[in-house]
Motif scaffolding. Structure first.
Motif, PDB file in Angstrom:
ATOM      1  N   MET A   1      35.344  46.570  87.162  1.00  0.00           N
ATOM      2  CA  MET A   1      34.995  46.873  88.676  1.00  0.00           C
ATOM      3  C   MET A   1      35.211  45.638  89.452  1.00  0.00           C
ATOM      4  N   LEU A   2      35.528  45.752  90.861  1.00  0.00           N
ATOM      5  CA  LEU A   2      35.830  44.706  91.959  1.00  0.00           C
ATOM      6  C   LEU A   2      34.390  44.124  91.930  1.00  0.00           C
ATOM      7  N   SER A   3      34.391  43.023  92.064  1.00  0.00           N
ATOM      8  CA  SER A   3      33.134  42.398  92.386  1.00  0.00           C
ATOM      9  C   SER A   3      32.358  42.683  93.808  1.00  0.00           C
ATOM     10  N   ARG A   4      33.234  42.977  94.451  1.00  0.00           N
ATOM     11  CA  ARG A   4      32.682  43.321  96.003  1.00  0.00           C
ATOM     12  C   ARG A   4      32.024  44.759  95.953  1.00  0.00           C
ATOM     13  N   ALA A   6      30.615  46.068  93.093  1.00  0.00           N
ATOM     14  CA  ALA A   6      29.442  45.965  92.552  1.00  0.00           C
ATOM     15  C   ALA A   6      28.286  45.315  93.467  1.00  0.00           C
ATOM     16  N   ASP A 156      29.656  50.765  84.700  1.00  0.00           N
ATOM     17  CA  ASP A 156      28.813  49.310  85.246  1.00  0.00           C
ATOM     18  C   ASP A 156      28.294  49.679  86.644  1.00  0.00           C
ATOM     19  N   PHE A 160      24.834  48.219  88.334  1.00  0.00           N
ATOM     20  CA  PHE A 160      24.519  47.405  89.360  1.00  0.00           C
ATOM     21  C   PHE A 160      23.633  48.074  90.656  1.00  0.00           C
ATOM     22  N   TYR A 258      30.778  44.629  78.852  1.00  0.00           N
ATOM     23  CA  TYR A 258      31.702  43.556  79.211  1.00  0.00           C
ATOM     24  C   TYR A 258      31.908  42.697  77.875  1.00  0.00           C
ATOM     25  N   ARG A 260      30.069  40.336  76.893  1.00  0.00           N
ATOM     26  CA  ARG A 260      29.648  38.774  77.098  1.00  0.00           C
ATOM     27  C   ARG A 260      28.313  38.534  77.729  1.00  0.00           C
ATOM     28  N   PHE A 310      28.479  37.759  88.336  1.00  0.00           N
ATOM     29  CA  PHE A 310      29.551  38.727  88.597  1.00  0.00           C
ATOM     30  C   PHE A 310      30.286  38.483  89.601  1.00  0.00           C
TER      31      PHE A 310
ATOM     32  N   GLU B 243      41.626  51.106  91.982  1.00  0.00           N
ATOM     33  CA  GLU B 243      40.991  50.310  92.859  1.00  0.00           C
ATOM     34  C   GLU B 243      41.117  50.318  94.203  1.00  0.00           C
ATOM     35  N   ARG B 260      39.324  40.134  91.840  1.00  0.00           N
ATOM     36  CA  ARG B 260      38.044  39.532  91.445  1.00  0.00           C
ATOM     37  C   ARG B 260      37.420  40.681  90.981  1.00  0.00           C
ATOM     38  N   THR B 261      37.076  40.633  89.494  1.00  0.00           N
ATOM     39  CA  THR B 261      36.260  41.622  89.182  1.00  0.00           C
ATOM     40  C   THR B 261      34.825  41.242  88.430  1.00  0.00           C
ATOM     41  N   THR B 262      33.869  42.044  88.219  1.00  0.00           N
ATOM     42  CA  THR B 262      32.627  41.584  87.542  1.00  0.00           C
ATOM     43  C   THR B 262      32.915  41.324  85.991  1.00  0.00           C
ATOM     44  N   GLN B 263      34.093  41.379  85.765  1.00  0.00           N
ATOM     45  CA  GLN B 263      34.451  41.025  84.348  1.00  0.00           C
ATOM     46  C   GLN B 263      35.502  39.489  84.240  1.00  0.00           C
TER      47      GLN B 263
END
Lengths: 315, 472
Positions: A1-4, A6, A156, A160, A258, A260, A310, B243, B260-263
């Motif tokens: 998913m996009l960091s923004r 999350a 995910d 968050f 993920y 990791r 993230f 997205e 940019r993703t959480t992964q």
């Protein structure tokens, strides 16, 4: 998913939780103001809400007198106070709007509904009394939480959002406990006196844990037990241990999703283990205030680690 | 203003036209109170779903609802079939035109369209000259604005080839109608529109660049939550299951674009952008733009990503170029146009200009590059002073204006407290162009809510209706 995405989910949850806690605190202060002002601790009840939320300075800059009307206005309707209920609801709704597609339509409707209804209150605040608005806030936040827990996909985004809820809640519990313990009861000798019994019950009420405490410890209030309940009891959904365990759980879920490990996860596991092995006697011995201050700072550090792990924020 | 008779789509004199018979039965049998209550429910439903749009310049209540009218607009299968063939024909011609003017420019060489109009057009994108996008398609989503003036008379007002909006209203209006009046849908055979996001996704996938391996990663690029069409951007991304990104979520690295993703970083293959050309890449276009992605155009030109619609597509929907669409259809397809253009006078031409200036009180005059109903003159509805002022504007730069006769726009009834009342409507169906060309059976019907008004734009107080296409 996009960091923004999350990041917005995380903050939507935090603002909702913050509004909820604030409403509960206000309710308690209101309740206290109805009790005859005989015992020494009561007078600072309104002020203590301000100190809990670290807002005393901001308040003094805007108002000349600490009284119920001013504090109500500041905590509920103020535009300048970033944590007022108005601003929490707006911020939750706006960050929800940014990530609408990551929320189910039920959650979005609940956020939007709260925003729209609050705009009506704002137009004539004098017509609504405090208990009504506190009830309303609690109901709105419960609707958001309920539709989120009920319908959201367990992916995910769910992790968050929940981390936001529990990090905010841990912060609120720690601050509230610290204010009550440290500001109102500066010396350990006073614990167990007649004043504090009432103070402690208000603390439990503010954290909606009044009746649950009864269930677990019987009717006897003691500082140790209440501290134990709110710090270390795994059954209390507002205790620090419960919150951190939840955060660690969601980081574990992200780890397996993920594939990791993250730095945030390592820190959360460390905090969880510390809370799992320490006793309340030891905490009180070494100073509850010091313990809580250090917890609040670790909790903030956890937020930072989550951001880094993230890719929150513009790089 | 001269009295005109307008084609009423529901009533032919006292007779109810066939496609509206079931609707009429329903309206006749329903009590006034129950209809009023349904209208209220509809408004509440839209508010709750957060389907609001932002009107530029209106600061008092920045987010407000588009008025929704509960009386549907209905087309028969035969009526629709003609529209469908006509719109697809235009879509093919417009895309052929776009590819041509960025490559060999045959239509200009043949003298069918003045070179100045194409190559000196503000929307002509020099940075993509000689480039051929995937499938040779520039405009993947075309919103064709149509009006009706009689039983069989439809006119195309304009072809929106860049990023036409409004399709989310088409779907939400249907959703609202189905919730409020389920029985109507049982008794009518109405073709569904909820497959649109699926069609869109298929279209976007079909134009993935050659460098894309495996199933393409699609994103919707929005300027952000403060944009007037943000609701639609998020709605489409959600419905397609892709997205919704902002410029700051994307970056260029090497030959590709990543989000940019959480992964960690993830490569993007197709961008359905809802940002104007000017803002998509500060390195190539407006250097002050914070909305775009630096370096995006380089990746695009080297075939690392497909941008939909392709940069430069705007040259096909310019109001002056519009007048040549029938020529394009003949030139590229060797066919006669199925749908009419509105007769248009180009103020850039001397004789036309003279005619326009002599007849301003009868005409609609538009800015060539304007949109949204701003800055136009509706002659019959204007005062002498307004006309005189507009005349000066035209004289200052005649090339900037075109004029059209005031069309006798058809009406359909809207529901009001006092009962049904006819109001003017237009129509925007959505045509998707990828490997295949598809038209969703429905569209956005915009309705002027004020009596006698011919301006249907939502920014000017227009409303919307659900649009039904009946199956055979």
């Amino acid at each position: 998913m996009l960091s923004r995405t999350a990041e917005s989910l995380f903050w939507t949850a935090r603002y909702i939780e913050r509004a909820d806690t604030l409403a509960r605190n206000l309710e308690v202060a209101y309740r206290m103001s109805l009790v005859p002002n005989t015992s020494a601790g009561n007078r600072s009840e309104w002020q203590s809400i301000l100190s809990t939320s670290n807002l005393l300075e901001d308040f003094n800059a805007e108002y000349s007198e600490v009284n119920q009307a001013n504090i109500e206005h500041f905590l509920i309707y103020s535009h300048s106070n970033p944590s007022s209920i108005r601003n929490c609801i707006r911020a939750a709704r706006n960050s929800g709007k940014e990530v609408r597609i990551a929320l189910t339509s039920d959650v979005w409707s609940a956020l939007n509904q709260a925003y729209i209804e609050f705009k009506k209150f704002e137009k004539s605040p004098e017509e609504i009394d405090l208990p009504t608005i506190c009830d309303w806030v609690k109901r709105q936040t419960a609707t958001v939480q309920g539709s989120f827990q009920g319908n959201q996909l367990r992916l995910d985004g769910y992790d968050f959002y929940n981390m936001g809820t529990y990090i905010e809640r841990a912060d609120n519990t720690a601050r509230l406990l610290d204010i009550k313990y440290y500001v109102l009861l500066p010396t350990i000798d006073m614990v167990g006196g007649s004043v504090d019994s009432y103070q402690w019950t208000t603390l439990l009420r503010a954290l909606s844990s009044y009746r649950s405490y009864y269930w677990i410890y019987g009717g006897d209030y003691s500082a140790d037990r209440i501290a134990d309940f709110l710090v270390l009891n795994s059954a209390c959904p507002r205790s620090l241990k419960f919150c951190i365990t939840q955060v660690a759980h969601h980081l574990d879920m992200l780890c397996s999703n993920y594939g990791r490990y993250s730095d945030a996860q390592m820190l959360a596991l460390k905090l969880r283990d510390e809370l799992g092995t320490i006793s309340i006697a030891k905490i009180v011995d070494e100073g509850l205030h010091e313990f809580l201050q250090s917890f609040i700072s670790s909790n903030n550090q956890l937020t930072e680690k989550i951001s880094q792990s993230f890719l929150f924020g513009v790089q | 203003m001269t009295e005109k008779t307008f084609f009423n789509e529901m009533f032919d004199g006292d007779e109810v036209r066939i496609p509206y018979q079931k609707v009429d039965e329903w309206l006749t049998n329903a009590s006034h109170l129950s209809l009023a209550r349904k209208q209220e429910q509809a408004d509440a439903l839209f508010h709750q779903l957060g389907i609001t749009f932002i009107v530029y310049g209106d600061e008092s209540d920045a987010e407000r609802l588009i008025p929704f009218d509960i009386v549907p607009r209905v087309f028969t299968a035969t009526e629709w079939s003609k529209l469908e063939r006509g719109i697809k024909q235009r879509a093919r011609a417009l895309n052929a035109f776009l590819w041509d003017v960025y490559n060999r420019g045959e239509i200009v060489k043949s003298g069918k369209i003045p070179a100045r109009l194409v190559y000196q057009n503000e929307a002509y994108e020099r940075s993509v000259v000689g480039f051929s996008p995937s499938q040779k398609i520039f405009s993947h989503i075309i919103g064709t604005d149509l009006v009706r003036t009689g039983r069989d008379d439809f006119y195309v007002l304009e072809d929106n080839c860049r990023t036409p909006s409004g399709v989310s209203y088409m779907m939400e209006n249907r959703e609202a109608m189905m919730r409020l009046f389920p029985n109507l849908f049982k008794s009518n055979r109405i073709r569904p529109v909820d497959q649109y996001p699926n069609m869109l996704r298929r279209t976007l996938s079909s134009v993935a660049p050659d460098k894309c391996e495996g199933s393409p990663v699609i994103v919707v690029l929005t300027p952000g939550s403060f944009n007037s069409a943000y609701f639609e951007h998020s709605f489409l991304a959600d419905q397609m299951g892709v997205e919704l990104v902002e410029g700051r979520d994307l970056y260029v690295h090497g030959d590709f674009v990543y989000m940019r993703t959480t992964q960690g970083p993830k490569k993007v293959d197709v961008i359905y952008r809802r940002i104007d050309d000017e803002f998509i890449d500060p390195l190539c276009f407006n250097p002050n733009s914070m909305l775009g992605v630096p370096g995006l155009m380089n990746v695009y030109r080297s075939g690392g990503v497909q941008i939909c619609s392709a940069p430069g597509a705007g040259v096909a929907d310019d109001k002056a170029v519009y007048t040549y669409v029938p020529e394009m259809i003949r030139f590229y397809l060797g066919e006669e146009p199925i749908l009419n253009n509105v007769p248009t006078w180009r103020c850039s031409e001397k004789d036309d200009l003279a005619y326009v200036l002599d007849n301003l009180a009868e005409l609609v005059v538009k800015e060539v590059h304007g949109s949204g109903g701003y800055g136009m003159l509706v002659g019959p509805a204007s005062t002498k002073a307004e006309i005189a002022a507009y005349r000066l504007r035209i004289l200052e730069d005649p090339d900037d204006f075109i004029a059209q006769p005031t069309l006798a726009l058809s009406t359909t009834p809207i529901y009001q407290e006092s009962g049904l009342a006819p109001r003017h409507v237009d129509l925007r169906p959505y045509c998707l162009v990828g490997k295949d060309i598809e038209l969703c059976p429905g569209g956005l019907t915009r309705v002027a809510m004020t009596e006698g008004s011919l301006v249907v734009n939502s920014s000017q107080g227009g409303g919307v209706k659900d649009t039904w296409v009946l199956s055979e």
